[in-house]
Design a protein around this motif. Structure first.
Motif, PDB file in Angstrom:
ATOM      1  N   ASN A  31       0.815  -1.220   0.000  1.00 31.34           N
ATOM      2  CA  ASN A  31       0.000   0.000   0.000  1.00 31.34           C
ATOM      3  C   ASN A  31       0.846   1.266   0.000  1.00 31.34           C
ATOM      4  N   TYR A  32       2.152   1.115   0.190  1.00 23.35           N
ATOM      5  CA  TYR A  32       3.027   2.273   0.354  1.00 23.35           C
ATOM      6  C   TYR A  32       3.993   2.411  -0.814  1.00 23.35           C
ATOM      7  N   ARG A  53       4.273   1.748  -5.643  1.00 24.50           N
ATOM      8  CA  ARG A  53       3.786   0.546  -4.951  1.00 24.50           C
ATOM      9  C   ARG A  53       4.085  -0.747  -5.709  1.00 24.50           C
ATOM     10  N   ALA A  98       8.391   5.868   3.857  1.00 24.64           N
ATOM     11  CA  ALA A  98       7.181   5.300   3.268  1.00 24.64           C
ATOM     12  C   ALA A  98       6.175   6.409   3.028  1.00 24.64           C
ATOM     13  N   TYR A  99       5.499   6.312   1.875  1.00 23.62           N
ATOM     14  CA  TYR A  99       4.487   7.281   1.490  1.00 23.62           C
ATOM     15  C   TYR A  99       3.126   6.582   1.516  1.00 23.62           C
ATOM     16  N   SER A 100       2.240   7.067   2.356  1.00 17.69           N
ATOM     17  CA  SER A 100       0.915   6.441   2.420  1.00 17.69           C
ATOM     18  C   SER A 100      -0.081   7.104   1.473  1.00 17.69           C
TER      19      SER A 100
END
Length: 120
Positions: A31-32, A53, A98-100
């Motif tokens: 998801n990241y 992703r 991490a990029y959500s």
């Protein structure tokens, strides 16, 4: 909330190679978007690279293009940074991020960093 743990830092000679790993837990890794930043002594933290992703997009900062490669293994919840042709100016603490949200947003989560030292 995802936790990020970097490993693989250490001492390398100029022209050598190192591979950093970032193991994640506490979230669904796929998801990241993932990435790496670094901070050299006395300098501000700077972007190094990121990967989307499903690994369809990758971006690199100009100083590392052609020398560094980012990859990820969604089955192992791990992102990697292969660093070749290392230079003394690559000496820095390297942080996994991490990029959500969207790919071009700022990172949401940071690891504690791993030190890379390149000797001339």
């Amino acid at each position: 909330q995802v936790q990020l743990v970097e490993s693989g830092g250490g001492l390398a000679q100029a022209g050598g190679s190192l591979t950093l790993s970032c193991a994640t837990s506490g979230g669904t890794f796929s998801n990241y978007h993932m990435g790496w930043f670094r901070q050299a002594p006395g300098k501000e933290r700077e972007f190094v690279t990121k990967i989307s992703r499903m690994s369809l997009s990758k971006n690199y900062a100009d100083p590392v293009k052609g020398r560094f490669t980012i990859s990820r293994d969604n089955a192992k919840n791990t992102v990697y940074l292969q660093m070749n042709s290392l230079k003394p100016e690559d000496t820095a603490v390297y942080y996994c991020v991490a990029y959500s949200g969207r790919y071009n947003d700022s990172p949401n989560y940071w690891g504690k960093g791993t030190l890379v030292t390149v000797s001339s």
